[in-house]
Enzyme design. Structure first.
Site, PDB file in Angstrom:
ATOM      1  N   ARG A  62      36.592  -9.041   5.523  1.00 54.98           N
ATOM      2  CA  ARG A  62      38.118  -9.223   6.102  1.00 54.98           C
ATOM      3  C   ARG A  62      37.351  -7.396   6.781  1.00 54.98           C
ATOM      4  O   ARG A  62      36.759  -6.631   6.041  1.00 54.98           O
ATOM      5  CB  ARG A  62      38.685  -8.633   5.120  1.00 54.98           C
ATOM      6  CG  ARG A  62      39.182 -10.260   5.043  1.00 54.98           C
ATOM      7  CD  ARG A  62      39.640 -11.005   6.005  1.00 54.98           C
ATOM      8  NE  ARG A  62      39.692 -12.402   5.600  1.00 54.98           N
ATOM      9  CZ  ARG A  62      39.284 -13.489   6.251  1.00 54.98           C
ATOM     10  NH1 ARG A  62      38.063 -13.591   6.605  1.00 54.98           N
ATOM     11  NH2 ARG A  62      39.434 -14.665   5.969  1.00 54.98           N
ATOM     12  N   GLU A  66      44.051  -6.262  13.164  1.00 52.99           N
ATOM     13  CA  GLU A  66      43.454  -7.870  13.831  1.00 52.99           C
ATOM     14  C   GLU A  66      44.686  -8.826  14.011  1.00 52.99           C
ATOM     15  O   GLU A  66      45.438  -8.706  13.730  1.00 52.99           O
ATOM     16  CB  GLU A  66      43.256  -8.489  13.242  1.00 52.99           C
ATOM     17  CG  GLU A  66      41.337  -9.411  13.674  1.00 52.99           C
ATOM     18  CD  GLU A  66      40.541 -10.217  13.082  1.00 52.99           C
ATOM     19  OE1 GLU A  66      39.755  -9.504  12.172  1.00 52.99           O
ATOM     20  OE2 GLU A  66      40.308 -11.741  12.589  1.00 52.99           O
ATOM     21  N   HIS A  82      36.323 -12.106  15.466  1.00 56.28           N
ATOM     22  CA  HIS A  82      36.921 -12.835  14.557  1.00 56.28           C
ATOM     23  C   HIS A  82      36.113 -14.545  14.387  1.00 56.28           C
ATOM     24  O   HIS A  82      36.385 -15.421  14.762  1.00 56.28           O
ATOM     25  CB  HIS A  82      37.121 -13.467  13.985  1.00 56.28           C
ATOM     26  CG  HIS A  82      37.620 -13.448  12.011  1.00 56.28           C
ATOM     27  ND1 HIS A  82      38.638 -12.927  11.097  1.00 56.28           N
ATOM     28  CD2 HIS A  82      37.246 -14.354  10.910  1.00 56.28           C
ATOM     29  CE1 HIS A  82      38.988 -13.363  10.488  1.00 56.28           C
ATOM     30  NE2 HIS A  82      37.312 -14.347  10.046  1.00 56.28           N
TER      31      HIS A  82
HETATM   32  C1  GLV Z   1      36.992 -17.199   8.114  1.00 57.65           C
HETATM   33  O1  GLV Z   1      37.424 -15.943   8.345  1.00 57.65           O
HETATM   34  C2  GLV Z   1      37.288 -18.182   6.540  1.00 57.65           C
HETATM   35  O2  GLV Z   1      37.377 -16.526   6.074  1.00 57.65           O
HETATM   36  O3  GLV Z   1      36.707 -18.733   6.362  1.00 57.65           O
END
Ligand code: GLV
Length: 320
Positions: free
Chosen positions: A238, A267, A285
């Site tokens: 993250r 983001e 992402h």
């Molecule tokens: C993506 O970021 C997830 O947490 O699956």
């Protein structure tokens, strides 16, 4: 009963929605629902199928109201959901662990290779028409297989999948987290370490911890200074685990050599300083964006909703 799905799922997952014991409304807008569209879609829903970008807070839970039984997050991370508020309202929260480990580990290793062997810079050099000729000193990078050390911060299922790849590359592997001392980790050659020792010793530091109050800005200016000058930071966890402004400074002044980032602090905004740097590889992402993986994530979210709406236990609840 109504299920609100906040984004179009992949075809493989969307076909499973027909089996739900409820009417299904999928958000039809091009991207993510904005705040008012999310609140509106949630109104009166028995289930919400949400994405990492949907902020599921008290207002969204209250918009759904007493009918709401489950929030099924289409992700393994659940930092977008107010878990305490859901628990207070008796709403089950589920996520999609296990089905995306290999895909995220692949993307992680893609970023490890792209940064260590400077593939982004190489692509830009060729694409821009810059004159080049083969030479012993052109775009020299880090040899992973010549005894490089990988430090995995937060060794869980995804970190373990990354460790398997690192082992195949002959890397030494350090890791933080309780699982780093498990027999499974030992069998992969993982050596447990605390964060400081890991930062001191690693050529590549890869983040795999969830975002919680204790991991927010886990990597800031002090931690970046502790890394080796030639070191690389990889983040597929993250964005807010890293202090992005401090990272921009560290990449700019040579405190560390490079970074590979799939996630960002604000983001989808990306720190403008990152966009100017040549020693960063950026991705939007896409860690779990394999076709079969996304089918499995959607299917698991749907299966969790079907279970809860028919009075059964959820398959993959988030443990409080
Ligand atoms: C993506 O970021 C997830 O947490 O699956």
């Amino acid at each position: 009963m109504r299920v609100f799905v906040t984004r179009q799922l992949t075809d493989g997952a969307a076909s499973a929605m027909g089996d739900l014991p409820a009417s299904v409304e999928v958000f039809e807008g091009g991207g993510a629902p904005d705040r008012s569209e999310l609140l509106e879609g949630a109104r009166g829903a028995a289930a919400l199928l949400t994405m990492v970008t949907d902020e599921v807070d008290e207002a969204v839970l209250d918009a759904a109201g007493d009918d709401l039984r489950i929030v099924a997050n289409h992700a393994v991370g659940v930092d977008n959901i107010d878990l305490a508020a859901a628990a207070e309202r008796g709403v089950v929260v589920t996520h999609t662990p296990g089905v995306l480990d290999e895909a995220v580990a692949d993307l992680t290793f893609g970023l490890v290779l792209a940064t260590s062997r400077r593939i982004g810079e190489a692509d830009r050099m060729v694409r821009s028409g810059t004159p080049w000729v083969w030479g012993p000193r052109v775009l020299i990078g880090l040899d992973l297989s010549a005894g490089a050390t990988l430090g995995i911060v937060g060794l869980g299922r995804i970190g373990m999948a990354v460790a398997r790849r690192a082992r195949a590359f002959g890397m030494r592997i350090l890791a933080t987290g309780s699982r780093a001392s498990s027999a499974e980790a030992r069998d992969l050659g993982v050596e447990p370490a605390d964060l400081g020792a890991l930062l001191d010793a690693s050529d590549v530091v890869s983040l795999h911890c969830p975002l919680t109050d204790s991991t927010r800005h886990l990597i800031g200016a002090a931690e970046l200074r502790r890394m080796r000058p030639g070191a690389i930071l990889i983040n597929t966890a993250r964005g807010r685990v890293v202090d992005e402004a401090a990272l921009v400074a560290a990449l700019g002044d040579g405190t560390i050599a490079a970074a590979g980032l799939d996630v960002f602090e604000h983001e989808p905004q990306v720190h403008p300083g990152l966009l100017k740097l040549d020693n960063v590889v950026l991705a939007p992402h896409i860690g779990s964006a394999g076709e079969a993986t996304r089918d499995r994530m959607g299917q698991l979210a749907i299966d969790n909703i079907a279970a809860v709406l028919t009075g059964k236990d959820p398959l993959t609840p988030v443990s409080a």
